[in-house]
Scaffold this active site. Structure first.
Site, PDB file in Angstrom:
ATOM      1  N   THR A 346      42.109   2.766  -5.971  1.00 57.70           N
ATOM      2  CA  THR A 346      42.255   1.804  -4.885  1.00 57.70           C
ATOM      3  C   THR A 346      42.938   0.567  -5.435  1.00 57.70           C
ATOM      4  O   THR A 346      42.925   0.336  -6.634  1.00 57.70           O
ATOM      5  CB  THR A 346      40.855   1.421  -4.333  1.00 57.70           C
ATOM      6  N   GLY A 428      37.137   1.319  -7.276  1.00 56.39           N
ATOM      7  CA  GLY A 428      36.280   2.257  -7.993  1.00 56.39           C
ATOM      8  C   GLY A 428      35.321   3.075  -7.162  1.00 56.39           C
ATOM      9  O   GLY A 428      34.198   3.339  -7.610  1.00 56.39           O
ATOM     10  N   GLY A 429      35.700   3.503  -5.948  1.00 53.64           N
ATOM     11  CA  GLY A 429      34.852   4.402  -5.175  1.00 53.64           C
ATOM     12  C   GLY A 429      33.464   3.833  -4.936  1.00 53.64           C
ATOM     13  O   GLY A 429      33.311   2.709  -4.469  1.00 53.64           O
TER      14      GLY A 429
END
Length: 526
Positions: A346, A428-429
């Site tokens: 992202t 980072g999810g």
């Protein structure tokens, strides 16, 4: 050959200015500053930076991904959800019996929403013509850009995984290999697509030539995505949710994203007197870990595509908050039963202008390049956000026609008790809400400046509740955490696994910017 070795952690000083753009790419930050110098505002700057970073950091986002934003207009906060939906004609029976959704290929593709975020923001808040905001992105796509170190690493890691996906090698593997650090990479077809988008105020992507090419390629590949899916897409304005922490207000967007996890964890910490424990101490880390674990367990199953909480509930129910806060042992680790989504790629950026308008903006393809599919003659790499759907028919995030998937990306915002305003984010999810909690805790409980917060070592909860520490925590802290019952995995040797943070802090009429040495980050000042 340019060396990519970084033997030491970079400790930077906070940058101070009247207007500012922070992002994970220098060219994007500079593109934003250019439009500020041309008379644009913070929204114009954020759009220019977002368009540019979609070109120069293709390993984490593209114009075929999704986006979310929070905008402080000087008086109030606005939220925008530009996530796309599953195709209207999706055959849900194709996923019956699967343990999880496919992570690559056409079955993972949802309608891209990023362009709709840019145009909606520009229409409502922008000062300059939309086409002017696209100039830097078009230029870097047409004439090329020099591949930065972090981008080169992620490009190489993904090249073999995605090589066989339709259109990927032809677009992203010149001469059959990923481009090395410092090489010039051009995308003339993407430049042409961006030019059509610029000239049409974004309409081309959803209802024009680009939409036709995306739909035609999907049809040729036997995929469900159709022209009508693109033509009916719209970004949605939403009301941000908030939670109090030590007298300050943290803001996140409502689901389909996981912002409520961060808000619930902060609400728990608000009851636990976090500041009584020294920063980076085992006691402080323990309370944050336990609050985050409780928030994932409570909020995770309740997150669906709707912005409203399940009937009869509220997102931040203080009775539930109190229950979880009371259950946390000060020196005892609790269980963790929530299943985390995989790490993903992202980009986060923030912009602020001299008048005080601020934008917290996040954009993503989900897993790096996304699905791996690149539409011929467009340069459009399509996201794989559909991988976040559930295949369980009873789940709130089960794939259905025109449904939105669960989303990991969060643009954060904070209004402190003393009047400061902060736009912040972490990539980072499922690390993102964990990173948001750490940012707010350091800002409010420990009064750290933005750059110190970004430089500080991080922790994260991994699958099964294991706690992973970034290098920088002492052996004494590790030993004490273990004595509480935390299962510590070896300190990660990859700083990439702990997200990329950017912080834009407005205080006393000026901005302080903090950017992350774990990425190719840059803060630009006007």
């Amino acid at each position: 050959m340019i060396s990519t070795e970084l033997p030491y952690l970079s400790i930077r000083k906070p940058v101070i200015g009247e207007a500012m753009v922070v992002s994970s790419q220098p060219l994007a930050s500079q593109a934003g500053i250019r439009v500020l110098e041309q008379g644009g505002n913070a929204v114009d700057a954020a759009i220019a930076a977002a368009a540019t970073i979609a070109v120069v950091e293709p390993t984490n986002n593209s114009i075929g991904g999704d986006a979310f934003a929070q905008v402080w207009d000087g008086e109030r906060l606005h939220g925008i959800n530009a996530s796309g939906r599953a195709p209207a004609s999706v055959d849900v029976t194709a996923f019956h019996g699967l343990r999880k959704m496919p992570e690559r290929g056409w079955q993972s593709v949802t309608v891209p929403g990023a362009i709709s975020a840019w145009t909606a923001l520009s229409s409502r808040f922008g000062r300059l013509p939309f086409a002017q905001l696209m100039r830097s992105a078009i230029n870097y796509a047409e004439t090329g850009f020099f591949v930065s170190p972090g981008v080169a690493i992620k490009w190489s890691e993904q090249s073999e995984i995605l090589r066989s996906q339709p259109g990927f090698a032809a677009t992203f593997l010149p001469n059959g290999v990923s481009p090395p650090v410092g090489s010039r990479f051009r995308q003339p077809e993407l430049a042409e697509t961006l030019a059509r988008i610029a000239e049409s105020n974004g309409a081309d992507f959803y209802r024009g030539e680009t939409a036709k090419r995306i739909a035609a390629f999907a049809r040729d590949c036997g995929a469900d995505l159709k022209f009508e899916d693109l033509a009916t897409h719209e970004a949605e304005w939403v009301e941000p949710l908030s939670s109090s922490f030590m007298g300050s207000q943290a803001y996140e967007l409502p689901p389909n994203g996981q912002g409520v996890v961060a808000l619930f964890a902060l609400a728990i910490l608000d009851r636990l007197n976090l500041s009584a424990y020294p920063v980076d101490s085992a006691g402080s880390i323990h309370l944050q870990v336990e609050a985050i674990k409780a928030a994932f367990a409570e909020m995770g199953p309740r997150i669906g595509q709707s912005a409203a909480p399940p009937p009869g509930t509220s997102w931040i129910d203080q009775s539930l908050v109190a229950k979880h806060a009371d259950a946390i042992g000060r020196k005892k680790a609790g269980p963790f039963v929530h299943k985390l989504a995989p790490l993903a790629g992202t980009v986060y950026l923030a912009a602020g202008d001299a008048e005080g308008m601020m934008v917290s903006f996040i954009q993503s393809n989900y897993m790096g390049f996304g699905s791996g599919i690149v539409v011929p003659h467009t340069g459009v790499a399509l996201q794989n956000r559909g991988a976040c759907f559930s295949t369980n028919p009873e789940s709130l995030t089960c794939i259905r026609p025109r449904s939105r998937p669960f989303h990991t990306i969060l643009p954060g915002f904070l209004a402190s008790q003393d009047g400061d305003l902060v736009a912040f984010g972490s990539t980072g999810g499922t690390f993102q809400p964990q990173g948001h909690v750490q940012i707010v805790a350091r800002l409010i409980a420990y009064k750290q400046n933005p750059q110190a917060i970004v430089d500080a070592p991080r922790f994260k909860i991994g699958e099964g509740g294991n706690v992973v520490l970034e290098p920088g925590f002492s052996e004494d802290v590790q030993g004490e955490l273990a004595s509480y019952g935390h299962r510590l995995t070896a300190q990660s040797t990859s700083s990439w696994d702990f997200g990329g943070m950017q912080i834009l802090h407005r205080a006393d009429g000026r901005y302080l910017g903090g950017v992350d040495s774990r990425r190719d980050s840059h803060v630009a000042v006007a």
